[in-house]
Design a protein around this motif. Sequence first.
Motif, short mmCIF file in Angstrom:
data_model
loop_
_atom_site.label_atom_id
_atom_site.label_comp_id
_atom_site.label_asym_id
_atom_site.label_seq_id
_atom_site.Cartn_x
_atom_site.Cartn_y
_atom_site.Cartn_z
N ALA A 59 0.83 -1.20 0.00
CA ALA A 59 0.00 0.00 0.00
C ALA A 59 0.87 1.26 0.00
CB ALA A 59 -0.94 0.01 1.21
N GLY A 60 1.92 1.26 0.81
CA GLY A 60 2.83 2.41 0.84
C GLY A 60 3.54 2.61 -0.49
N GLY A 61 3.97 1.52 -1.11
CA GLY A 61 4.63 1.61 -2.42
C GLY A 61 3.71 2.15 -3.50
N LEU A 62 2.47 1.67 -3.50
CA LEU A 62 1.49 2.19 -4.47
C LEU A 62 1.23 3.67 -4.25
CD1 LEU A 62 -1.04 -0.76 -4.66
CD2 LEU A 62 0.41 0.09 -6.51
N ALA A 63 1.20 4.08 -2.99
CA ALA A 63 0.99 5.50 -2.69
C ALA A 63 2.13 6.34 -3.28
CB ALA A 63 0.90 5.72 -1.18
N PHE A 64 3.36 5.86 -3.17
CA PHE A 64 4.49 6.58 -3.76
C PHE A 64 4.37 6.66 -5.27
CE2 PHE A 64 6.78 5.47 0.22
CZ PHE A 64 7.13 6.75 0.59
N VAL A 65 3.99 5.55 -5.92
CA VAL A 65 3.84 5.54 -7.38
C VAL A 65 2.78 6.54 -7.82
CG1 VAL A 65 3.11 4.15 -9.36
CG2 VAL A 65 4.69 3.18 -7.69
N VAL A 66 1.65 6.55 -7.13
CA VAL A 66 0.57 7.47 -7.50
C VAL A 66 0.99 8.92 -7.27
CG1 VAL A 66 -1.76 8.24 -6.86
CG2 VAL A 66 -1.29 5.82 -7.19
N CYS A 67 1.65 9.19 -6.15
CA CYS A 67 2.03 10.57 -5.83
C CYS A 67 3.19 11.08 -6.66
CB CYS A 67 2.38 10.68 -4.34
SG CYS A 67 0.96 10.45 -3.27
N TRP A 68 4.22 10.27 -6.88
CA TRP A 68 5.41 10.76 -7.58
C TRP A 68 5.37 10.56 -9.07
CZ3 TRP A 68 8.94 8.58 -3.27
CH2 TRP A 68 8.99 9.51 -2.22
N GLU A 69 4.64 9.58 -9.53
CA GLU A 69 4.54 9.34 -10.98
C GLU A 69 3.17 9.69 -11.52
OE1 GLU A 69 6.91 8.44 -13.07
OE2 GLU A 69 8.41 8.32 -11.50
N GLY A 70 2.29 10.18 -10.66
CA GLY A 70 0.94 10.53 -11.09
C GLY A 70 0.12 9.33 -11.53
N GLY A 71 0.54 8.14 -11.14
CA GLY A 71 -0.18 6.93 -11.53
C GLY A 71 0.05 6.52 -12.96
N ALA A 72 0.88 7.26 -13.69
CA ALA A 72 1.10 6.96 -15.11
C ALA A 72 1.78 5.62 -15.32
CB ALA A 72 1.94 8.07 -15.75
N ARG A 73 2.44 5.10 -14.31
CA ARG A 73 3.13 3.82 -14.46
C ARG A 73 2.33 2.64 -13.93
NH1 ARG A 73 8.21 3.21 -17.03
NH2 ARG A 73 8.91 5.29 -17.53
N LEU A 74 1.08 2.87 -13.55
CA LEU A 74 0.21 1.77 -13.14
C LEU A 74 -0.52 1.27 -14.37
CD1 LEU A 74 -1.37 3.07 -9.82
CD2 LEU A 74 0.50 1.44 -10.10
N GLY A 75 -0.62 -0.03 -14.52
CA GLY A 75 -1.33 -0.59 -15.66
C GLY A 75 -2.10 -1.84 -15.27
N ARG A 76 -2.97 -2.25 -16.16
CA ARG A 76 -3.72 -3.50 -15.98
C ARG A 76 -3.37 -4.38 -17.17
NH1 ARG A 76 -8.97 -1.77 -15.24
NH2 ARG A 76 -8.55 -1.62 -13.02
N CYS A 77 -3.05 -5.62 -16.91
CA CYS A 77 -2.65 -6.56 -17.95
C CYS A 77 -3.73 -6.65 -19.02
CB CYS A 77 -2.40 -7.94 -17.34
SG CYS A 77 -1.70 -9.11 -18.50
N LEU A 78 -3.33 -6.59 -20.29
CA LEU A 78 -4.27 -6.65 -21.41
C LEU A 78 -4.62 -8.07 -21.82
CD1 LEU A 78 -3.04 -3.73 -23.68
CD2 LEU A 78 -4.88 -3.75 -22.02
N ARG A 79 -4.00 -9.08 -21.19
CA ARG A 79 -4.37 -10.46 -21.49
C ARG A 79 -5.76 -10.71 -20.94
NH1 ARG A 79 -3.63 -15.87 -19.28
NH2 ARG A 79 -2.73 -14.98 -17.41
N ALA A 80 -6.65 -11.21 -21.76
CA ALA A 80 -8.06 -11.37 -21.39
C ALA A 80 -8.24 -12.17 -20.10
CB ALA A 80 -8.83 -12.01 -22.54
N ALA A 81 -7.43 -13.19 -19.89
CA ALA A 81 -7.60 -14.05 -18.72
C ALA A 81 -6.86 -13.54 -17.48
CB ALA A 81 -7.12 -15.47 -19.06
N CYS A 82 -6.22 -12.40 -17.58
CA CYS A 82 -5.45 -11.86 -16.46
C CYS A 82 -6.05 -10.51 -16.06
CB CYS A 82 -3.98 -11.68 -16.84
SG CYS A 82 -2.95 -11.09 -15.48
N SER A 83 -6.43 -10.39 -14.82
CA SER A 83 -7.03 -9.13 -14.37
C SER A 83 -6.11 -8.38 -13.41
CB SER A 83 -8.36 -9.42 -13.67
OG SER A 83 -8.14 -10.22 -12.53
N ARG A 84 -4.86 -8.78 -13.36
CA ARG A 84 -3.94 -8.20 -12.39
C ARG A 84 -3.36 -6.88 -12.85
NH1 ARG A 84 -0.66 -13.16 -9.67
NH2 ARG A 84 -2.49 -14.39 -9.15
N ALA A 85 -3.05 -6.06 -11.88
CA ALA A 85 -2.42 -4.76 -12.14
C ALA A 85 -0.92 -4.91 -11.95
CB ALA A 85 -2.99 -3.72 -11.19
N TYR A 86 -0.18 -3.94 -12.47
CA TYR A 86 1.28 -3.95 -12.34
C TYR A 86 1.80 -2.52 -12.33
CZ TYR A 86 1.03 -3.11 -17.34
OH TYR A 86 0.74 -2.57 -18.57
N VAL A 87 3.03 -2.37 -11.90
CA VAL A 87 3.75 -1.10 -12.01
C VAL A 87 4.70 -1.24 -13.18
CG1 VAL A 87 5.32 0.51 -10.89
CG2 VAL A 87 3.56 -0.63 -9.54
#
Length: 120
Positions: A59-87
């Motif tokens: 949770a702390g790491g995600l907060a840093f990514v959102v605050c310092w990178e504006g969330g631009a580096r968060l993504g969701r896998c485009l594979r239809a069978a995968c719903s996971r997010a990644y940095v």
Amino acid sequence: MRPPLRGATESAEQCSAVNDLLVAATIRPWVTTHDGLQPHLHFVPDSADVLSRVKAVTAGGLAFVVCWEGGARLGRCLRAACSRAYVDTSRNGRRRYRTARCGNTEAVLRHRSRHPGGKR
């Protein structure tokens, strides 16, 4: 095809989701030094169980990514069978799949859909 977790419209959603994780992790960050290390953050006491520690650090790491990178580096896998997010840690910030395996699996599926029965 699901869109990545990027853009102005997703910013409020990202903040809300990360805030929910921060509350659920019940973290209280503090700066500490020990074992000859430089000052660094701790999110939970050393006595906390492993699951609590993982939740808090994630949770702390995600907060840093959102605050310092504006969330631009968060993504969701485009594979239809995968719903996971990644940095996205790629150099150009254009990653589309969570792992190389997800990307390869999707490429094989696209190939097979174009060439049914194994014919080329």
